[in-house]
Design an enzyme around this catalytic site. Structure first.
Site, PDB file in Angstrom:
ATOM      1  CG  ASP A  48      -1.809   1.213   1.283  1.00 38.15           C
ATOM      2  OD1 ASP A  48      -2.916   1.149   0.724  1.00 38.15           O
ATOM      3  OD2 ASP A  48      -1.395   2.234   1.880  1.00 38.15           O
ATOM      4  CE1 TYR A  53       0.660   7.569   2.858  1.00 37.96           C
ATOM      5  CE2 TYR A  53       1.072   5.335   2.091  1.00 37.96           C
ATOM      6  CZ  TYR A  53       0.296   6.233   2.790  1.00 37.96           C
ATOM      7  OH  TYR A  53      -0.844   5.793   3.428  1.00 37.96           O
ATOM      8  CE  LYS A  82      -3.910   4.775   0.726  1.00 39.77           C
ATOM      9  NZ  LYS A  82      -2.488   4.397   0.798  1.00 39.77           N
ATOM     10  CG  HIS A 114      -4.625   9.744   0.499  1.00 41.39           C
ATOM     11  ND1 HIS A 114      -3.260   9.662   0.371  1.00 41.39           N
ATOM     12  CD2 HIS A 114      -4.889   9.286   1.739  1.00 41.39           C
ATOM     13  CE1 HIS A 114      -2.738   9.180   1.489  1.00 41.39           C
ATOM     14  NE2 HIS A 114      -3.710   8.952   2.330  1.00 41.39           N
TER      15      HIS A 114
END
Length: 285
Positions: A48, A53, A82, A114
């Protein structure tokens, strides 16, 4: 995806592993490589990520190098990413295509909005509903093209979910939200059950707080398991996929050992764990 790991069937007809590795805070190429290597060795087949990120490229590179080492192919793993909240709305196509380019794996198995808001706008801003709708239409287009094998949302409330479900052409395959014994998300789970949407958990350990909860520790001691294993088992025993994040190989191995024991009905419903509930924000991972 081809795998013997325990999985859940999405409404797209594809199986998704019940256990995945969360990659939040894994940033450097070396850290991502070592984490992916350890995870694949421990049996993880789902990963994930997210645009925010800032590790999509690192994850893609690590997988391309490590899959052959572990005797695996692209089809053997399930990749989630996302949409960046800054790309919500008119920039959604640009954002999604950037994720596809960064991962560079041919396609993304599951791509999520997200959060329901837009970066720079307050939650109540009247532009948010239109931005959400535009983002979803973009994901539907990429899904129809086969670039996103499944599409879904993260951090949506029941109201956001009903808004989407009443207007979409392609229903969401999955909702990802915080879920653990202190935050059971009863209404959201009910909405997902009603519409055939997979409900997935993040922050299964209550941001780490629950591993020292006396009730969790007591259950773990009786089961001869770790508190983290008990909390993850609590979710998957209900058919809820989990994505615990870790860069520690030993902890990854421990977190993967949740399919060879069962919690009793009494332990599953130890209501004392739910005391001290703190309402989570729209996005915290």
């Amino acid at each position: 995806m081809s795998s013997t790991a325990p999985s859940v069937l999405l409404n797209t007809g594809v199986q998704m592993p019940l256990l995945g590795l969360g990659t939040y805070m894994l940033l450097s190429p070396e850290d991502v490589y070592l984490a992916v290597d350890a995870a694949l060795a421990a049996g993880y087949r789902a990963f994930d990520s997210a645009a925010v990120y800032q590790n999509e490229a690192q994850l893609g590179c690590a997988l391309k190098e490590l899959l052959p080492k572990h005797g695996l192919t692209r089809e053997d793993v399930f990749i989630t990413s996302k949409l960046d909240p800054k790309d919500q709305g008119k920039r959604a196509m640009e954002g999604a295509l950037h994720s596809l380019s960064q991962l560079d794996l041919g396609y993304i198995d599951l791509y999520l909005i997200h959060e329901p808001g837009t970066e720079g706008l307050v939650v109540t801003d009247q532009r948010n509903p239109g931005n959400r709708a535009q983002s979803w239409a973009t994901l539907e287009e990429l899904h129809a093209q086969g670039k996103l094998k499944a599409i879904g949302v993260s951090n949506y409330t029941p109201a956001h979910m009903r808004e989407l479900l009443q207007s979409c052409k392609t229903p969401p395959a999955l909702l990802q939200v915080e879920f653990h014994p202190r935050l059971c998300q009863t209404e959201l789970r009910s909405v997902c059950d009603e519409y055939g949407v997979c409900f997935q958990a993040f922050s299964s350990l209550g941001k780490g707080d629950l591993v020292t909860n006396p009730v969790v520790m007591e259950v773990a001691k009786n089961c001869k398991r770790t508190p983290a294993q008990v909390l993850l088992r609590w979710a998957v025993q209900q058919g809820v996929p989990v994505i615990p994040k870790s860069s520690n190989p030993d902890r990854m191995k421990d977190n993967a050992k949740i399919f060879d024991f069962t919690l009793s009905d009494t332990d599953m419903d130890r209501r004392q764990i739910r005391l001290g509930f703190i309402k989570s924000g729209l996005i915290d991972h």
